[in-house]
Design an enzyme around this catalytic site. Structure first.
Site, PDB file in Angstrom:
ATOM      1  N   ILE A 232       0.822  -1.214   0.000  1.00 10.82           N
ATOM      2  CA  ILE A 232       0.000   0.000   0.000  1.00 10.82           C
ATOM      3  C   ILE A 232       0.859   1.268   0.000  1.00 10.82           C
ATOM      4  O   ILE A 232       0.393   2.335  -0.383  1.00 10.82           O
ATOM      5  CB  ILE A 232      -0.976  -0.019   1.195  1.00 10.82           C
ATOM      6  CG1 ILE A 232      -2.117   0.979   0.968  1.00 10.82           C
ATOM      7  CG2 ILE A 232      -0.258   0.259   2.516  1.00 10.82           C
ATOM      8  CD1 ILE A 232      -3.290   0.815   1.893  1.00 10.82           C
TER       9      ILE A 232
ATOM     10  N   TYR B 256      -2.849   4.221  16.559  1.00  8.81           N
ATOM     11  CA  TYR B 256      -3.904   3.520  15.813  1.00  8.81           C
ATOM     12  C   TYR B 256      -5.131   4.428  15.655  1.00  8.81           C
ATOM     13  O   TYR B 256      -5.632   4.626  14.549  1.00  8.81           O
ATOM     14  CB  TYR B 256      -4.288   2.251  16.588  1.00  8.81           C
ATOM     15  CG  TYR B 256      -5.314   1.383  15.897  1.00  8.81           C
ATOM     16  CD1 TYR B 256      -5.013   0.716  14.719  1.00  8.81           C
ATOM     17  CD2 TYR B 256      -6.582   1.202  16.452  1.00  8.81           C
ATOM     18  CE1 TYR B 256      -5.942  -0.111  14.100  1.00  8.81           C
ATOM     19  CE2 TYR B 256      -7.521   0.374  15.838  1.00  8.81           C
ATOM     20  CZ  TYR B 256      -7.188  -0.274  14.671  1.00  8.81           C
ATOM     21  OH  TYR B 256      -8.117  -1.083  14.064  1.00  8.81           O
TER      22      TYR B 256
HETATM   23  P1  NAD Z   1      -4.490  -7.874  10.188  1.00  4.51           P
HETATM   24  O1  NAD Z   1      -3.358  -7.335  10.961  1.00  4.51           O
HETATM   25  O2  NAD Z   1      -4.942  -9.271  10.464  1.00  4.51           O
HETATM   26  O3  NAD Z   1      -4.191  -7.767   8.627  1.00  4.51           O
HETATM   27  C1  NAD Z   1      -3.602  -6.638   8.065  1.00  4.51           C
HETATM   28  C2  NAD Z   1      -3.101  -6.984   6.691  1.00  4.51           C
HETATM   29  O4  NAD Z   1      -2.378  -5.872   6.162  1.00  4.51           O
HETATM   30  C3  NAD Z   1      -2.151  -8.178   6.650  1.00  4.51           C
HETATM   31  O5  NAD Z   1      -2.544  -9.053   5.604  1.00  4.51           O
HETATM   32  C4  NAD Z   1      -0.791  -7.559   6.311  1.00  4.51           C
HETATM   33  O6  NAD Z   1       0.030  -8.428   5.539  1.00  4.51           O
HETATM   34  C5  NAD Z   1      -1.237  -6.372   5.490  1.00  4.51           C
HETATM   35  N1  NAD Z   1      -0.226  -5.315   5.359  1.00  4.51           N
HETATM   36  C6  NAD Z   1       0.656  -4.883   6.298  1.00  4.51           C
HETATM   37  N2  NAD Z   1       1.445  -3.927   5.768  1.00  4.51           N
HETATM   38  C7  NAD Z   1       1.043  -3.774   4.484  1.00  4.51           C
HETATM   39  C8  NAD Z   1       1.492  -2.952   3.411  1.00  4.51           C
HETATM   40  N3  NAD Z   1       2.530  -2.098   3.548  1.00  4.51           N
HETATM   41  N4  NAD Z   1       0.857  -3.045   2.226  1.00  4.51           N
HETATM   42  C9  NAD Z   1      -0.165  -3.917   2.046  1.00  4.51           C
HETATM   43  N5  NAD Z   1      -0.608  -4.729   3.012  1.00  4.51           N
HETATM   44  C10 NAD Z   1      -0.004  -4.659   4.226  1.00  4.51           C
HETATM   45  O7  NAD Z   1      -5.711  -6.848  10.335  1.00  4.51           O
HETATM   46  P2  NAD Z   1      -7.287  -7.118  10.226  1.00  4.51           P
HETATM   47  O8  NAD Z   1      -7.768  -7.490  11.571  1.00  4.51           O
HETATM   48  O9  NAD Z   1      -7.577  -7.983   9.077  1.00  4.51           O
HETATM   49  O10 NAD Z   1      -7.777  -5.619   9.963  1.00  4.51           O
HETATM   50  C11 NAD Z   1      -8.059  -5.104   8.670  1.00  4.51           C
HETATM   51  C12 NAD Z   1      -8.558  -3.679   8.835  1.00  4.51           C
HETATM   52  O11 NAD Z   1      -9.708  -3.660   9.688  1.00  4.51           O
HETATM   53  C13 NAD Z   1      -7.543  -2.728   9.488  1.00  4.51           C
HETATM   54  O12 NAD Z   1      -7.709  -1.438   8.936  1.00  4.51           O
HETATM   55  C14 NAD Z   1      -7.982  -2.714  10.935  1.00  4.51           C
HETATM   56  O13 NAD Z   1      -7.588  -1.542  11.589  1.00  4.51           O
HETATM   57  C15 NAD Z   1      -9.482  -2.780  10.774  1.00  4.51           C
HETATM   58  N6  NAD Z   1     -10.136  -3.258  11.996  1.00  4.51           N
HETATM   59  C16 NAD Z   1      -9.980  -4.554  12.408  1.00  4.51           C
HETATM   60  C17 NAD Z   1     -10.618  -4.981  13.563  1.00  4.51           C
HETATM   61  C18 NAD Z   1     -10.502  -6.407  14.039  1.00  4.51           C
HETATM   62  O14 NAD Z   1     -11.034  -6.735  15.109  1.00  4.51           O
HETATM   63  N7  NAD Z   1      -9.858  -7.290  13.300  1.00  4.51           N
HETATM   64  C19 NAD Z   1     -11.398  -4.090  14.317  1.00  4.51           C
HETATM   65  C20 NAD Z   1     -11.500  -2.767  13.875  1.00  4.51           C
HETATM   66  C21 NAD Z   1     -10.886  -2.368  12.695  1.00  4.51           C
END
Ligand code: NAD
Length: 312
Positions: A54, A137
């Site tokens: 990204i 965050y």
């Molecule tokens: P996660 O940490 O499991 O996954 C994040 C993904 O981003 C991973 O696949 C990682 O490889 C990828 N990533 C990291 N750096 C990157 C880069 N430079 N370029 C491209 N990809 C990259 O997170 P998640 O739980 O799947 O969360 C996804 C989204 O949802 C995030 O924005 C998170 O803040 C949001 N969110 C998640 C939750 C939750 O409970 N899981 C709650 C609120 C918000």
């Protein structure tokens, strides 16, 4: 037909969302990933994938062009506990990355979904539900909501998002957030292990079962834009509990399960700064949001699915 790029497709949400999108749309559903976090198994076999960092705008643009992408799900982020340890990188991915996605979307006409979080709420106003975070965050999430709104108002980019609560799933483990304990507790229960809870009794946070979260991510992108008064970002809610409540709910089905507290000060401080529960009236009114799972139905499903996984 839709052609969708999922950036961060191998994470907790992306691994399930990508499969769900492939099951409902006919077009190219492209799993974007970074080296070291490659798609595996069904995620790899069932559709196209591409390296999309990204922080690399050209890589995003080339993939959007190659697969004729019309919708980008931007899931790349460092989660709350990890972002506190690496705040500079969290900003680079959360804000620098989002800016790249929005620029590509502006130039190439894509809709963009970027999840926000209950992390937008903050320290000195925990009960008032005001956006005022004191974590990196939360800062990236509030800034992301504002930047996404700006791109909609200024350039007409179709940006939409929801504030996810802690998402609970039996498929892919969470990536270092404050609500992870509510996933880990089920794994310990099913494996027959004692659970050490990093969050203190009495700390309430909003949570949601993954099937509801995935449905929200899809339904908001399919919502009639004429009905949307808001864009970025809707509160969505389904349940709120503290460790005692989830522990006792699991004990209903596994009476021998045991939990002790070993509070992690970093996660506890973050948890205390978040609201106890959220009002999701706008999502219900503007695009018909309605959760299907409560704590008890989630617990029954989580335990059943994990027992199959661990042969218990
Ligand atoms: P996660 O940490 O499991 O996954 C994040 C993904 O981003 C991973 O696949 C990682 O490889 C990828 N990533 C990291 N750096 C990157 C880069 N430079 N370029 C491209 N990809 C990259 O997170 P998640 O739980 O799947 O969360 C996804 C989204 O949802 C995030 O924005 C998170 O803040 C949001 N969110 C998640 C939750 C939750 O409970 N899981 C709650 C609120 C918000």
């Amino acid at each position: 037909m839709k052609n969708v790029l999922i950036i961060g497709s191998t994470g907790q949400i992306g691994s399930e969302l990508t499969m769900k999108l492939r099951s409902i749309y006919n077009g190219n559903i492209v799993a974007g990933y970074i080296p070291g976090a490659e798609p595996k198994g069904e995620l790899k076999e069932s559709g196209p994938s591409a390296i999309v960092d990204i922080t690399n705008e050209q890589q995003i643009a080339e993939t959007v062009s190659k697969y004729n992408i019309d919708t980008i799900y931007n899931l790349a982020a460092l989660l709350s506990a990890v972002a506190e340890a690496k705040p500079q990188l969290a900003w680079k991915i959360g804000m620098g990355g989002l800016f790249n996605v929005l620029e590509v979307a502006r130039e190439m006409g894509c809709a963009v979904f970027t999840p926000s979080s209950i992390g937008v709420f903050g320290n000195n106003t925990p009960k008032d539900k005001i956006r005022n975070p004191r974590t990196m965050y939360g800062v990236t999430k509030v800034s992301g909501e504002l930047l996404s709104d700006y791109y909609h108002i200024r350039f007409g980019v179709d940006t939409r998002s929801v504030r996810f609560p802690g998402l609970i799933s039996y498929v892919t483990p969470p990536g270092g957030g404050t609500t992870d304990y509510a996933v880990d507790i089920y794994y310990s229960a099913v494996k027959g292990e004692k659970f050490e809870c990093p969050i203190a009794a009495g700390t309430f946070m909003d949570m949601m079962y993954m099937p509801d979260g995935l449905r929200a991510a899809i339904e908001i992108m399919e919502a009639n834009p004429d009905k949307l008064i808001h864009r970025n970002s809707f509160n969505i809610a389904s349940m709120s509990f503290d460790p005692e409540i989830i522990y006792n709910n699991i004990k209903k089905y596994m009476p021998d399960f045991h939990m002790e507290y070993k509070v992690d000060p970093l996660r506890q401080a973050i948890a205390e700064s978040w609201p106890n529960s959220l009002d999701d009236t706008c999502a219900r009114e503007e695009w018909g949001w309605k959760p299907e799972y409560d704590l008890d139905s989630m617990t029954q499903d989580m335990l059943a699915k994990l027992k199959i996984r661990f042969n218990k």
